[in-house]
Enzyme design. Structure first.
Site, mmCIF file in Angstrom:
data_model
loop_
_atom_site.group_PDB
_atom_site.id
_atom_site.type_symbol
_atom_site.label_atom_id
_atom_site.label_comp_id
_atom_site.label_asym_id
_atom_site.label_seq_id
_atom_site.Cartn_x
_atom_site.Cartn_y
_atom_site.Cartn_z
ATOM 1 N N GLU A 226 0.835 -1.206 0.000
ATOM 2 C CA GLU A 226 0.000 0.000 0.000
ATOM 3 C C GLU A 226 0.867 1.251 0.000
ATOM 4 O OE1 GLU A 226 -3.294 2.412 2.712
ATOM 5 O OE2 GLU A 226 -2.809 0.336 3.187
ATOM 6 N N LYS A 358 -8.203 -15.203 16.080
ATOM 7 C CA LYS A 358 -8.431 -14.813 14.680
ATOM 8 C C LYS A 358 -9.879 -14.413 14.400
ATOM 9 C CE LYS A 358 -4.688 -17.766 12.903
ATOM 10 N NZ LYS A 358 -4.271 -18.397 14.162
ATOM 11 N N ASP A 434 1.838 -14.274 12.743
ATOM 12 C CA ASP A 434 0.671 -14.825 12.070
ATOM 13 C C ASP A 434 -0.200 -13.664 11.606
ATOM 14 O OD1 ASP A 434 -1.657 -16.038 11.251
ATOM 15 O OD2 ASP A 434 -1.730 -17.468 12.905
ATOM 16 N N HIS A 532 -2.844 10.160 -1.533
ATOM 17 C CA HIS A 532 -3.044 8.847 -2.140
ATOM 18 C C HIS A 532 -3.074 8.932 -3.659
ATOM 19 C CE1 HIS A 532 -3.678 5.785 1.004
ATOM 20 N NE2 HIS A 532 -3.903 6.827 1.758
#
Length: 541
Positions: A226, A358, A434, A532
């Protein structure tokens, strides 16, 4: 049998070949019309202009005396012939170099295209399969040889990946060109990181910092695709550094696992709940739990009942490991121990989602999971104006209406921030964590308040469930280990068990603090869209 690598020699490389550019002098030797001497060129010019002049004068006289123009005299015929011959010569002389220049430009454009399209053969050598490997590929394609068993059968992880890749391309009919295979240690992932590999994905790593945190400077690695993310976090680090740095506080450190068991009655489930939560029983249960590891130490047990089903949330310290496997082994020891006094207990699953791993969950937001960290800094008024290009009052108001009120209106769960998940994910991927645990690890509430008579800005991030480790899993891979080494937290701490993983959690929180500060400033100053559009848009066709 080893895979053979064929390196293409430099002389036969598919890389674009540099052509010697022809000069104007070279064109004389190649152009048949350019073999003449300069005297002939001058003579031709004289003939051309003389013929033109003669014809113009002749036609003017005809017009004056009303004579027909289509009647051509012998002298006019000779002038027209001389004009045609001289014109043909001059066009041939000047047109050929222009054509050569156009050809050169076309060749240069083609070379540029080839540079972009043709890979560097030295970095990705062509794999030539031996006859034995070819037979294995056919076996995988036909289903006679299981793809997952190649590593164990061949004893060569790199060779297994290459054969699996070739078989996959034949089965699917799709090319994997662009997915690198070379220059990776496939032995290092065997049995712990990834099964049935066919290559690896490249993610660029940028550096934000220095982040001045608790008196130490850190260059924070961030793996992301990004645009603006690293630059924005870097700006936040600059503002924090110029204001004297940030400080962090560790509130809790404990990984959780929550099995679910079932009894014939709710009363029986309640009996086990009371036993587990009784302080007198804790030492006995902890003894069974702690046998799983020299680092695992049971901290607490929290139970919840749903009818005749009991959920037991175990929390334990795990040293420098993230600790999921460690806590799971400890829980299994306790379950085996409990079956002695509760033989009617039916173990449904080692994880009953009361952990919760998660997934966004209120239990992690309230109780915490992994490392619970608060990080804060006071940003001086002049830094807010000079570096962040906004005002303290504007930041405070935006934070209240966006991060607090806006998130409440959306019914957010742990999402009272601008983009904590951006920074957490980037640091996690770079350091071998993770990435799926980004979900609960990004639980964060960002607070901003004007201090020192409204001149300066106090900003803090509270993150109750940062789940990180510096040993095990992806942390031992070469690239990720290098990023951990950059932060000074590689491997297990030699000073105190768990010190490296706790420091990493604080760095994550500090990086989030910098990212929140910069993004909120960009929004307050109206810079977000422009930034951006400038940095996060590809210019390639």
């Amino acid at each position: 049998m080893e895979l053979k690598k064929m390196e293409i020699p430099a002389s036969t490389s598919t890389s674009p070949v540099k052509h010697k550019k022809s000069t104007k002098l070279d064109s004389f030797s190649e152009n048949p019309t350019s073999n003449a001497t300069p005297l002939l060129l001058y003579l031709t010019n004289a003939v051309f202009f003389t013929a033109v002049y003669f014809l113009l004068v002749s036609w003017r006289d005809k017009i004056r005396h009303s004579k027909p123009l289509h009647v051509v005299s012998s002298s006019e015929m000779a002038a027209l012939l001389a004009l045609a011959i001289s014109l043909f010569y001059l066009l041939g002389f000047f047109a050929h170099p222009l054509q050569e220049q156009e050809n050169e430009e076309e060749e240069e454009e083609e070379e540029e295209k080839l540079k972009k399209k043709v890979p560097d053969v030295k970095s990705d050598p062509i794999i030539i399969l031996s006859e034995e490997d070819e037979e294995i590929v056919k076996g995988v394609v036909e289903g006679r040889v299981p793809s997952y068993s190649l590593e164990s059968k061949l004893g060569d992880c790199k060779r297994a990946a290459a054969i699996r890749r070739e078989a996959l391309e034949r089965i699917t009919g799709k090319s994997l060109d662009g997915l690198p295979l070379e220059n990776f240690d496939y032995e290092s992932i065997l049995g712990q990181c990834c099964e049935m590999p066919v290559g690896y994905v490249q993610i660029p790593v940028g550096i934000a910092g220095p982040l001045l945190l608790d008196g130490e400077e850190y260059s924070v690695p961030m793996a992301t695709t990004e645009g603006c993310l690293v630059a924005s976090t870097n700006r936040g680090c600059k503002a924090i550094y110029a204001s004297g740095g940030a400080t962090s506080v560790l509130l809790r450190d404990g990984m959780t696992r929550a099995p679910v068991v079932r009894f014939s009655t709710a009363k029986r489930a309640a009996q086990l709940k009371l036993y587990l939560e009784d302080p007198l029983s804790f030492e006995t249960i902890a003894g069974a739990f702690n046998k799983s590891s020299r680092f695992a130490r049971l901290q607490s047990i929290k139970c919840a009942i749903a009818g005749k089903n009991l959920y037991m949330r175990f929390t334990c310290s795990t040293g420098d490991a993230m600790g999921m496997n460690m806590v799971s082994k400890g829980v299994q020891n306790v379950l085996d121990f409990l079956l002695t006094d509760f033989p009617d207990m039916d173990v449904i699953g080692i994880s009953g989602n009361f952990c919760s791993d998660k997934k966004p969950a209120a239990v992690n937001w309230i109780e915490g999971r992994g490392k619970s960290v608060v990080c804060e800094a006071i940003i001086k008024e002049e830094i807010v104006k000079k570096v962040l290009k906004t005002e303290v009052a504007s930041l405070v108001e935006l934070n209240m209406l966006k991060n607090l009120t806006g998130s409440a209106m959306a019914g957010a769960l742990g999402g009272f921030n601008a983009h904590a998940a951006n920074i957490v994910s980037a640091v996690y991927i770079a350091t071998g964590q993770d990435p799926a645990q980004n979900i609960e690890s990004s639980h964060c509430i960002t607070m901003m308040e004007a201090v020192n008579d409204g001149k300066d800005l106090h900003i803090s991030v509270t993150m109750p469930s940062i789940e990180v480790g510096t040993v095990g899993g992806g942390t031992q891979l070469a690239s990720q280990a290098a990023c951990l080494n950059l932060l000074g937290v590689k491997g297990a701490s030699k000073v105190e068990p768990g010190a490296n993983s706790r420091r990493l959690a604080a760095i994550v929180a500090g990086a989030v603090l910098a990212g929140e500060l910069s993004l909120m400033s960009a929004i307050a100053a109206g810079q977000l869209v422009n930034s951006h559009m400038k940095f996060n848009r590809s210019n390639k066709a």
